[in-house]
Design an enzyme around this catalytic site. Sequence first.
Site, PDB file in Angstrom:
ATOM      1  CD  GLU A 172      -2.655  -1.059   2.637  1.00 22.25           C
ATOM      2  OE1 GLU A 172      -2.629  -0.044   3.361  1.00 22.25           O
ATOM      3  OE2 GLU A 172      -3.198  -2.113   2.965  1.00 22.25           O
ATOM      4  CG  ASP A 217      -3.015   8.084   8.454  1.00 19.44           C
ATOM      5  OD1 ASP A 217      -3.088   6.851   8.565  1.00 19.44           O
ATOM      6  OD2 ASP A 217      -3.247   8.686   7.404  1.00 19.44           O
TER       7      ASP A 217
END
Length: 261
Positions: A49, A60
């Site tokens: 990814e 995140d």
Amino acid sequence: MEENKINKLFASRGDRKLLSLYFCAGYPTLNATADTILTLQRRGIDMVEVGIPFSDPLADGPVIQTAATQALKNGMSLKTLFSQLRSIKEKVTIPLLLMGYLNPILHYGIEEFCKSCAEAGVSGAIIPDLPFADYLSTVKPIADRYSLRIIMLITPETSAERIRLIDSHTDGFVYMVSSASVTGTQQSFDEQKQQYFRKINAMELRNPRMIGFGISNRKTLEAAQQNAAGAIIGSKFVTLLNDAGGNADIALDRLFAALEE
């Protein structure tokens, strides 16, 4: 049209547990992306990814936020990323996915994004903040034309009804987020998370599942592998890649050692 590499990987894995790694494009240096992908492939990583850096990455934790900020400062953009990926397209045999937020993708253009993915050998995309209704009405028809798999995330908070909906309208795999928090490393998965894993197992979904968020040692890796087709590691690898000055071989050596602990 050639079979999608994600589907191919899951169809051919047998009982083998998969390992997918995430890193942020353009970090720690602008031109390291292609070399990192080829190194991961050479070292046996099953799927990669590649993060599209964005100035406001909501899902995140601090490690990936810092990486994204630095990558943007280094000059990374979608246009640059696609150019780098096209340069190694013929050498890449494993599935590549782009993971990024909707804003830069909309700015680039959905159609243009899917077309560029196909031209650069990208098999799938993960867009954490893409509303499911918009995926169904707008993104899926375009992505399908380019044989691009849009991977959806589920969390411990996702209702069974929504999980069924995602499972029936997506292809490739379902990304199981191990917890409702942001990305980052964890020492172990508590009973609550184990219950969530068992609940999803019992649903017998059509799509295979990969577990990500918080995997950084042997305990978390094994828990993920027992409850899904494999594991996705992000923050831990991003940290190690930075510590190794962008040398993916050294970062991998250290990651494999950590996964034995």
